[in-house]
Enzyme design. Structure first.
Site, short mmCIF file in Angstrom:
data_model
loop_
_atom_site.label_atom_id
_atom_site.label_comp_id
_atom_site.label_asym_id
_atom_site.label_seq_id
_atom_site.Cartn_x
_atom_site.Cartn_y
_atom_site.Cartn_z
CG ASP A 78 48.78 -129.83 42.90
OD1 ASP A 78 49.41 -130.68 43.58
OD2 ASP A 78 49.35 -129.14 42.03
CD GLU A 145 54.24 -132.16 41.24
OE1 GLU A 145 55.27 -132.65 40.76
OE2 GLU A 145 53.18 -132.01 40.59
#
Length: 490
Positions: A78, A145
């Site tokens: 991400d 994350e």
């Protein structure tokens, strides 16, 4: 996009260019996960998703290296979705537009996603390679994350056989990281009564823009302005002289792990005091700009706007302003054991008025980081208390542990040797104030000997994010050398 894919090393940059085409903000990683799964299947790699959506890849050793220790590698798929206010971009549907700017790659008006797309691209390039000698490889590509470390938090034992792990998520070439801060979110909500706009009031929009922002861990010690604090300071100063001032709306900051660059507020005053408000604003702006001499692009504006339908009730308004005044922001304490490293900090990340289920409220988000879990929780309680005293509901949530350094790490020793052989000098060994996933990964895999490294990335978590082109080449060469130097099993 083609110019990015053709940079050196092309095996890495072509994958990064592809990642830029795929929308992948935190909590919306389905498209990039599907791409990686297809990539693996098309190349005969072992691939699976775990119960939360992390991607796990495995590849056998090249001939002659079957007896080497298994090496795991880890990055997150991400990216932080940040854009300038005047940039038209939908992070759920639009591609990032990277371009070469001298020695750097950056993006048009948005975050670039080099954090951690370069690490993901390096892993895919190695997994795809047919000419790079390597031991048995395992790769963990985590989700979410940047917005909660969900993937790392829910990783289960049993997926990996490796004892060594390379985390590819730090941002300074020539530095090896062996420890990091933990963190905890503080989420507060202050209810208020939406009252009709007082008769005879004129509305103004207060805009704070152009701040440098940045990563709330890596950049928190650099003295950068916080748009939420600046806007609150101006409003509070005006309220001292114009008691009838009312707040209609607030919208400051965006993400908990990004230092707020922008804030937009609508305030109202009696029409006969509009000129006084302008004078107060000009004086405050001059003082703030003089104080923040490191914020050359800071732009603060006060402009007439349409009349709002409602404003905050006066009691809640005052409590909110005082709570934001009291809320700690920035570095609370520097480390006494690690010179130049922040020990504990808070980022006053988000302040926004909203109505949810018919209840008007101000929502506040903060992120506390610390090298010590106990100091993390203590400072988190301090931050929450500022809002609790104002009558807000404030909770500490989504805590994650720090990563305790192991200076006797055999993997660290190997990587120092490889670096010295390549560069003729010692790498810097550091602990970082940002939150790497290594502390969480150690829970299901306490056997993992971990080191983190990466190329030079600047202004992560902001639209000015950029990655140094030559440092990516150096990072890749070093990565390949370390992979080839993994020793035999005992």
């Amino acid at each position: 996009m083609s110019s990015i894919a053709e940079l050196n090393p092309t095996p890495l940059w072509k994958h990064f260019a592809k990642l830029c085409e795929i929308p992948r903000p935190s909590k919306h990683e389905d498209q990039v996960v599907a791409y990686i799964v297809d990539f693996a299947k098309n190349r005969g790699l072992d691939v699976k998703l775990d119960q939360v959506g992390n991607v796990i890849l495995k590849k056998p050793a090249t001939p002659g290296m079957e007896n080497r220790k298994i090496l795991a590698m880890q990055s997150h798929v991400d990216m932080v979705p940040q854009k300038n206010a005047d940039t038209e971009h939908d992070f759920l549907t639009d591609s990032i537009k990277p371009y070469v700017d001298g020695e750097w790659v950056t993006a048009e008006g948005t975050t670039l996603g080099a954090d951690n797309g370069i690490g993901v691209a390096a892993i895919l390039a190695l997994m795809e390679s047919t000419d790079i000698p390597h031991p048995p490889l395992e790769a963990l590509l985590t989700i979410d994350e940047e917005a909660g470390m969900t993937g790392a938090k829910h990783l289960q034992p049993g997926h990996f056989e490796a004892d060594l792990l390379l985390n590819l998520d730090t941002e300074d070439e020539g530095e090896l990281y062996v420890g990091c801060a933990g963190g905890v979110d503080i989420n507060a909500s202050l209810p208020y009564t939406a009252e009709p706009l007082p008769a005879g009031h004129q509305a103004f929009k207060l805009s704070v823009r152009g701040l440098r922002g940045g990563h709330s861990g890596l950049d928190i010690d650099k003295g950068r302005g916080n748009a939420n604090k600046i806007a609150n300071r101006i409003i509070d100063g005006a309220l001292q002289q114009i008691p009838a001032l009312r707040i209609a709306s607030l919208d400051g900051g965006s993400l908990r792990n990004a230092i707020p660059r922008e804030s937009f507020s609508v305030i109202t005053v009696p029409a006969e005091q509009a000129a006084q408000l302008q004078e107060i604003f000009l004086q405050a702006t001059a003082i703030i700009k003089a104080e923040l001499d490191n914020e050359a692009k800071l732009d603060i504006a006060l402009e007439a706007t349409d009349a709002p339908a409602s404003v905050l009730d006066a009691e809640a308004q005052l409590k909110l302003i005082r709570a934001i005044r009291c809320c700690p922001n920035g570095v609370e304490r520097m480390s006494t054991a690690l010179e130049g490293i922040a020990d504990t900090s808070n980022n006053l990340a988000r302040v926004v008025t909203e109505t949810e289920n018919g209840t008007a409220q101000v929502r506040i988000q903060c992120l506390v980081r610390s090298l010590s879990d106990s100091a993390r929780d203590e400072h988190g309680l301090n931050v929450a208390a500022a809002f609790q005293l104002a009558g807000a509901n404030a909770l500490l949530e989504n805590d994650y542990p720090g990563w305790t350094p192991n200076m006797q790490s055999p993997l660290l020793a190997l990587m120092k040797d490889v670096y010295k052989e390549m560069e003729g000098s010692e790498p810097e060994v550091k602990v970082i104030h940002a939150g790497l996933e290594c502390g969480l990964l150690a829970k299901p895999y306490p056997n993992w000997d971990m080191v983190s490294f990466g190329p030079t990335i600047r202004r992560a978590h902001s639209p000015e994010e950029r990655v140094h082109i030559q440092s990516v080449a150096n990072f890749w060469d070093y990565f390949v050398k370390v992979v080839g130097a993994i020793p035999d099993k005992a």
